[in-house]
Design an enzyme around this catalytic site. Structure first.
Site, PDB file in Angstrom:
ATOM      1  N   HIS A 154      34.943  91.635  34.319  1.00  0.00           N
ATOM      2  CA  HIS A 154      35.648  91.863  33.060  1.00  0.00           C
ATOM      3  C   HIS A 154      36.025  90.548  32.373  1.00  0.00           C
ATOM      4  O   HIS A 154      36.144  89.504  33.019  1.00  0.00           O
ATOM      5  CB  HIS A 154      36.914  92.692  33.294  1.00  0.00           C
ATOM      6  N   GLU A 211      39.743  97.454  40.766  1.00  0.00           N
ATOM      7  CA  GLU A 211      40.196  96.208  41.382  1.00  0.00           C
ATOM      8  C   GLU A 211      40.818  96.480  42.750  1.00  0.00           C
ATOM      9  O   GLU A 211      41.254  97.606  43.043  1.00  0.00           O
ATOM     10  CB  GLU A 211      41.234  95.542  40.464  1.00  0.00           C
TER      11      GLU A 211
END
Length: 342
Positions: free
Chosen positions: A80, A169
């Site tokens: 990201h 994550e």
């Protein structure tokens, strides 16, 4: 070559045995009186092809129409863009990790990454039928990266997208205390990055377990050609995984069967950076099809890992590397040179 840390850069019909019927006087003639051999039982599961519903079911229900779709050209791993948490770690004390978004710089990084992916695909000389299919972390920064990255592709180029929670994550625990996190990360450095579990959170080993499940899903999707309808499947499909730094490193570790020690020697990609697994000459995916050895060494690959990547460029799916130096000999210390001469 692009940098790892920046975006600058027919089967035969199944043979059925004849069924054998054992008749007993005064016993009704029904299916219970029919004895079938194991092969004939498959006739019960035979169904005509159904391309309007779920054609992948034909692989199970009708072995006679088994078809192997082309493997995607690439699996592209994208971290990201820069997030608010990358700039200010105190954000995690007041914003839930899944809700942390991108900064303006992160948006620009995602847009640039999308342009670089498209440039890479077109530079490859692929036919006009190339497409991209996305798997994305459900975290806000992952979704925002996807939306900005995808600006480089018109509707006709996007085959589909799937939000995949297993690509999230690593869990560091709920609303994090900044000072306590400093202590926890210091302890992790002493304990080992792979096995240390954050309080109310995960270790990298926990991430490995869920990534193992995702990998099996991905392999099944590839095997059944889920990305395009039957008759429209192309070898120029590109899969893009939009996720997080550690998660993507664990994905590579699981895919290539790297050891814990090798994992701990890897470095994170920059925000908006990508690593490309490209289909080699035999059909397997190798990092050396797109990246050079210097880039991969910078990422943390050892000489032994690079030798295996060279093998990956020419090997076929299902083949095993019996000379792999990643595992095997490295575990044993009692061999001498004479033992290797057979």
């Amino acid at each position: 070559m692009s940098s790892l840390f920046s975006t600058t850069y027919s089967s035969q019909p199944h043979i059925l045995h004849q069924k054998i019927s054992h008749k007993t006087p005064n016993r009704p003639k029904n299916n219970k009186n029919i004895i079938r051999c194991c092969d004939d039982t498959l006739r019960l599961n035979h169904r005509p092809p159904d391309n309007n519903g779920f054609p992948e079911k034909n692989l199970v229900l009708n072995p006679a129409v088994l078809y192997k779709p082309p493997r995607p050209r690439r699996i592209i791993l994208v971290r990201h863009g820069q997030s608010e948490g990358n700039v200010d770690e105190t954000v995690y004390t007041r914003v839930a990790d899944p809700k942390v978004g991108l900064t303006r710089k992160g948006v620009a990084e995602a847009e640039e990454c999308g342009r670089k992916i498209r440039e890479m695909i077109e530079k490859d000389g692929a036919d006009e039928d190339w497409k991209v299919y996305f798997y994305v972390s459900p975290y806000r920064r992952g979704l925002e990266t996807l939306r900005n990255l995808a600006k480089a592709f018109e509707r006709s180029r996007i085959a589909g997208v799937r939000e995949e929670p297993r690509l999230r994550e690593q869990d560091f625990g709920n609303f994090q205390d900044k000072e306590q996190m400093k202590i926890e990360k210091a302890v992790r450095a002493r304990y080992g990055r792979f096995f240390y579990r954050f309080p109310n959170g995960e270790s990298a080993a926990d991430v490995y377990d869920r990534i193992t499940g995702f990998r099996e899903t991905l392999r099944t999707d590839i095997d059944i050609g889920r990305f395009q309808p039957p008759g429209k499947q192309s070898p120029n499909m590109n899969l893009v995984l939009v996720s997080h730094g550690l998660t993507l490193r664990v994905f590579l570790m699981r895919w290539y069967k790297w050891t814990v020690e090798q994992f701990e020697g890897l470095h994170n990609m920059d925000n908006g950076g990508m690593i490309v697994m490209e289909r080699g000459y035999g059909g397997r995916y190798s990092l050396l099809m797109h990246h050079n050895k210097e880039e991969l060494k910078e990422f943390g690959l050892t000489d032994e890992m690079l030798i295996d990547q060279e093998w990956q460029t020419i090997a076929k799916p299902g083949e095993l590397n019996y000379d792999c130096q990643i595992t095997g000999p490295s575990y044993f210390t009692h061999f001498d040179d004479d033992d290797n001469r057979m």
